[in-house]
Design an enzyme around this catalytic site. Structure first.
Site, PDB file in Angstrom:
ATOM      1  N   GLU B  60      -4.852  -1.215  -7.442  1.00 51.98           N
ATOM      2  CA  GLU B  60      -5.083  -1.882  -8.589  1.00 51.98           C
ATOM      3  C   GLU B  60      -6.787  -2.143  -8.812  1.00 51.98           C
ATOM      4  OE1 GLU B  60      -2.719  -2.751  -6.860  1.00 51.98           O
ATOM      5  OE2 GLU B  60      -0.831  -2.109  -8.213  1.00 51.98           O
ATOM      6  N   HIS B 129       7.376 -11.109  -9.392  1.00 54.69           N
ATOM      7  CA  HIS B 129       7.478 -10.048 -10.357  1.00 54.69           C
ATOM      8  C   HIS B 129       7.886 -10.535 -11.971  1.00 54.69           C
ATOM      9  CE1 HIS B 129       6.882  -7.348  -7.047  1.00 54.69           C
ATOM     10  NE2 HIS B 129       7.053  -6.499  -7.858  1.00 54.69           N
TER      11      HIS B 129
END
Ligand SMILES: Cc1ncc(C[n+]2csc(CCOP(=O)(O)OP(=O)(O)O)c2C)c(N)n1
Ligand SMILES: [Mg+2]
Lengths: 319, 323
Positions: B60, B129
Site C-alpha cells: 500500500e 475489515h
C-alpha cells in the site's frame, strides 16, 4: 571534460562545504531553527552524481539535502534563505532545511520521513515511463533507510515495472548513532538489490571523479532501458547526525581516519597532480565560493519573513 | 437519465475520464486482470490495457507513494486501495506526503491524485475489515476527503476528483454498491466541498453522509408517517466541510441529529455539532444528538455487529429526543 568543468565541480564542493559551515554558525546563533543535517564529508557523492545528469533527469533525496540542492543548481541565496525561514527561500520559508526543492530544476526535495520518498521516486519514474520520456529518476537515501518497508516496496515495484530509477544509497556508515551492521541484516548494502533481481555496484564516495564516472555509465544504461539499478556509495559524514549530536557511537580515531579522506582534499590533489589546475586557480575558486556564501547569508538575513497571509496559502491548489 | 447502481456510476465516471484524458490511469491491487475486488473496474484492463490499468503488488505504501510521484509529473493517477482498512499501511504517504507536499514546498508541487478506498461495516468481515475511519483522514488539511451517498453524487464527485489539482481521498461504501439511483449521462460534475439538502422538512435537521444517508432516509420515511418532517443535509465532503446548508437548515428547524457510521468519539458528529454551537448558538432549541457506531472494534457475529452499527431505530429515537 573541459577545464572549466573540472573547476566547476571543485567550486560546487567548496560552496557546499562553506555553506554548511556557515549554517552551523547560524544555527548556534539561533538563526536557523529545527533540525539541521550537514553534508560535510559527503560532498563528492551528490556533486559527482548530479554532474552528469541531464535537465530532464529527476533528483530526489532525504533531509540531508543542502548539497544536493546546490548541485541541482539552486542558488546559495535561496537555500540559505530557506534555512532562515524567509519568504525568499526555495520553499517560501515553509519547508526549512529538510524540505528544499525546485521543481523547475527537476529537484523534487528534500524529504524528512526516512525512506518515504522512495515510493514517490518510483512514481516519478513511472510518470516518465508512462509518458515515454527518456529520463532517469535518481533517488538518494541513507543506509538507515534500507531497513524500512518503503525501501523494499519501492525497489520491488521498480523492478516489476522496469522503471528508470537509479537507487543511490549513501552509506555513511551510520543511521543516527546506529552503525550499519547493527541495523541491517546484510552490511554490504548493495546486496539488498539482489533480492529484487536488480543489478548493483559500489563506489568510493570520497572521490568525485569515480562517482561521476560510474554515474554516467549507469544513467546511460538506465536511459537505454536497463530498468532500475542500485548504486551504493561508500562515504562518511564528518559532523554529527544533526546539530547537537554527542557522537558517543564512534571513536575519534575512526573519524580521524576518514578525515584523511576528505573528498575536497582528494579532488584538490587530483587536479594538481594531473596538472588540470594550479594551486592559485583553486584558491581563486575557494575565494569565489566564500564570496557566494557570504552574499547568500547577507541576502537571507536581509530577506523578509513570510507575510501572515502565507500561512493559509498553498493548502490546496483549488479552494 | 438512467437508473444505475453506485458501482456502475463509479465505473462510468472512471471510464469516461480515462476516455477523455490519456493522463488518467488506474493502479492498485487486483484492479486489472481480476477486474477490481468490487468489480468496479471490470472490463477496463481489456479495453485500456496494462499500462493504464496497472496491477500492483500488495504494497500500500508504494501504491500511494508511486501515485504521488506520477501525479507530480503531471499524470492523474487513480490509486485504488482494496479497502480503506489497508490505508493504514499507507498512512505516511496519505497524510505526511500527499497532504503536505503542496504546502511544504511553497506551492511548487502539484498532485492531481485520487485515492479510491472502500470502507464501512455490516458484512461480518470482523474488526480489521469493517472500519469507517473517515474522520481520521478528514483531520488533515491538504487532503480532500469525500464520501458520496448517492450514485449521481458518486459519478459527479469522482469526475470532479479526477479533474481536481489536489489530492482527494474518495471513500466508497461497500454496502452501497448495489444502491440504485438516477444518474445523468455523460459529463456530469458535482463540485467537491459542497454539502446539499437531500430532503426537505421543517421539524428537525439530520446531518449525515455516505451509507448513513440511506439509514437516515429510511428513518425520515417512518417519521413522516407520524407527521414529523425531517430535513436531511448530506455532507458529501468531509474536508473541505461546507457548513452552509447545515446552518441554513438548523436555523429553520433549531434541532439537529448527526448520524455517522464511524465511532462517536472525536468524530464527524463531534465536529459538526460544535460548529453548530459555535456558529448558531442562538438558534439551539434542544441539545444536539449524535448517532454513531458503538465504541467497540466491530464484532463478527451478525447480531452483535448490527447492535454496534447505527440503525434506523436509533435515528428515530434520537429525532424524538430532540423534538
Ligand atoms: C520514519 C522515520 N523514522 C525515524 C526518523 C528519525 N530519523 C531521522 S534521520 C534518521 C537516521 C537515518 O539514517 P540514514 O538513512 O543512514 O541517513 P543519514 O542521516 O545517515 O544521512 C532517523 C532515525 C524519521 N525521520 N523517519
Ligand atoms: Mg547513514
Amino acid at each position: 571534460m573541459e577545464k572549466r568543468d573540472y573547476l566547476d565541480l571543485y567550486h560546487q564542493m567548496v560552496v557546499i562545504r562553506r555553506l554548511e559551515e556557515r549554517s552551523a554558525e547560524l544555527y548556534q546563533q539561533g538563526k536557523i531553527g529545527g533540525f539541521l543535517h550537514l553534508y560535510i564529508g559527503q560532498e563528492a557523492v551528490s556533486t559527482g552524481l548530479i554532474s552528469v545528469r541531464r535537465p530532464e533527469d529527476r533528483i530526489i533525496t532525504a533531509y540531508r539535502d543542502h548539497g544536493v540542492a546546490i548541485n541541482c543548481g539552486l542558488s546559495a541565496r535561496e537555500v540559505m534563505a530557506e534555512l532562515l525561514g524567509k519568504v525568499t527561500g526555495c520553499s517560501r520559508g515553509k519547508g526549512g532545511s529538510m524540505h528544499l526543492a525546485d521543481v523547475k530544476k527537476n529537484f523534487w526535495g528534500g524529504h524528512a520521513i526516512v525512506g518515504a520518498h522512495l515510493p514517490i521516486a518510483a512514481g516519478l519514474a513511472l510518470g516518465d515511463a508512462y509518458q515515454g520520456n527518456k529520463a532517469v529518476t535518481v533517488c538518494m537515501f541513507g543506509d538507515g533507510a534500507t531497513n524500512i518497508g518503503y525501501f523494499h516496496e519501492a525497489l520491488n515495484l521498480s523492478k516489476v515495472w522496469n522503471l528508470p530509477v537509479l537507487w543511490v544509497c549513501e552509506n555513511n556508515q551510520y543511521g543516527m548513532g546506529t552503525a550499519v551492521e547493527r541495523a541491517s541484516a546484510v552490511s554490504e548494502i548493495r546486496r539488498k538489490a539482489d533480492g529484487y533481481g536488480m543489478k548493483s555496484e559500489a563506489v568510493d564516495g570520497m572521490d568525485v571523479m569515480k562517482v561521476r564516472e560510474v554515474s554516467a555509465r549507469l544513467y546511460d544504461e538506465i536511459r537505454n532501458g536497463s530498468g532500475p539499478q542500485f548504486l551504493e556509495v561508500i562515504t562518511y559524514r564528518f559532523r554529527g547526525h544533526s546539530m547537537g549530536d554527542p557522537e558517543r557511537y564512534r571513536s575519534s580515531e575512526e573519524v580521524k581516519t576518514w578525515l584523511e579522506n576528505d573528498p575536497i582534499g582528494i579532488y584538490h590533489r587530483y587536479l594538481l597532480e594531473n596538472k588540470i589546475a594550479s594551486e592559485e586557480e583553486l584558491q581563486e575558486q575557494i575565494r569565489l565560493a566564500e564570496e557566494e556564501v557570504n552574499d547568500a547569508v547577507t541576502f537571507a538575513e536581509a530577506s523578509p519573513e513570510p507575510p501572515a497571509e502565507e500561512l493559509f496559502k498553498h493548502i490546496y491548489v483549488e479552494g | 437519465m438512467a437508473r444505475i447502481t453506485m458501482r456502475e456510476a463509479i465505473s462510468q465516471a472512471l471510464w469516461e475520464e480515462m476516455e477523455r484524458d490519456p493522463s488518467v490511469f488506474i493502479m492498485g491491487e487486483e484492479v486489472g486482470v481480476w477486474g477490481g475486488t468490487y468489480a468496479v473496474t471490470k472490463g477496463f484492463y481489456d479495453h485500456f490495457g496494462p499500462e493504464r490499468v496497472r496491477d500492483t503488488p500488495i504494497a500500500e505504501a508504494v501504491i500511494v507513494g508511486a501515485a504521488i510521484g506520477a501525479a507530480l509529473t503531471g499524470l492523474r493517477p487513480v490509486a485504488e486501495l482494496m479497502t480503506i482498512n489497508f490505508a493504514f499501511s499507507a498512512m505516511d504517504h496519505i497524510v505526511n506526503q500527499a497532504a503536505k507536499l503542496h504546502y511544504m514546498f511553497g506551492g511548487q508541487m502539484i498532485l492531481p491524485l485520487v485515492i479510491r478506498a472502500v470502507g464501512g461495516g455490516g458484512r461480518q468481515l470482523g474488526a480489521t475489515h469493517s472500519q469507517t475511519p473517515d474522520a481520521i483522514f478528514a483531520h488533515f488539511p491538504g487532503l480532500k476527503v469525500v464520501a458520496p451517498g448517492t450514485p449521481a453524487d458518486a459519478k459527479g464527485m469522482l469526475k470532479a476528483a479526477i479533474r481536481s489539482q489536489d489530492p482527494v481521498l474518495f471513500i466508497e461504501h461497500a454496502t452501497l454498491y448495489q444502491t440504485r439511483g438516477e444518474v445523468p449521462e455523460g459529463d456530469y460534475i458535482v463540485p467537491l466541498g459542497k454539502s446539499t439538502i437531500q430532503r426537505e422538512g421543517r421539524h428537525v435537521t439530520i446531518v449525515t453522509y455516505s451509507k448513513m444517508l440511506e439509514i437516515s432516509t429510511k428513518a425520515a420515511d417512518q417519521l413522516a408517517k407520524e407527521g414529523i418532517e425531517v430535513e436531511i443535509v448530506d455532507l458529501r465532503s468531509l474536508r473541505p466541510l461546507d457548513m452552509g446548508p447545515v446552518l441554513e437548515s438548523f436555523k429553520k428547524t433549531n434541532r439537529a441529529v448527526i448520524v455517522e457510521e464511524g465511532w462517536k468519539s472525536y468524530g464527524v458528529g463531534a465536529e459538526v455539532a460544535s460548529r453548530i454551537y459555535e456558529e448558531a448558538f442562538d438558534y439551539v432549541d434542544a441539545p444536539i444528538k449524535r448517532v454513531a457506531q458503538a465504541e467497540v472494534p466491530l464484532p463478527y457475529n451478525r447480531t452483535l455487529e448490527q447492535m454496534a452499527l447505527p440503525q434506523v431505530d436509533d435515528v428515530i429515537k434520537a429525532v424524538k429526543e430532540v423534538l
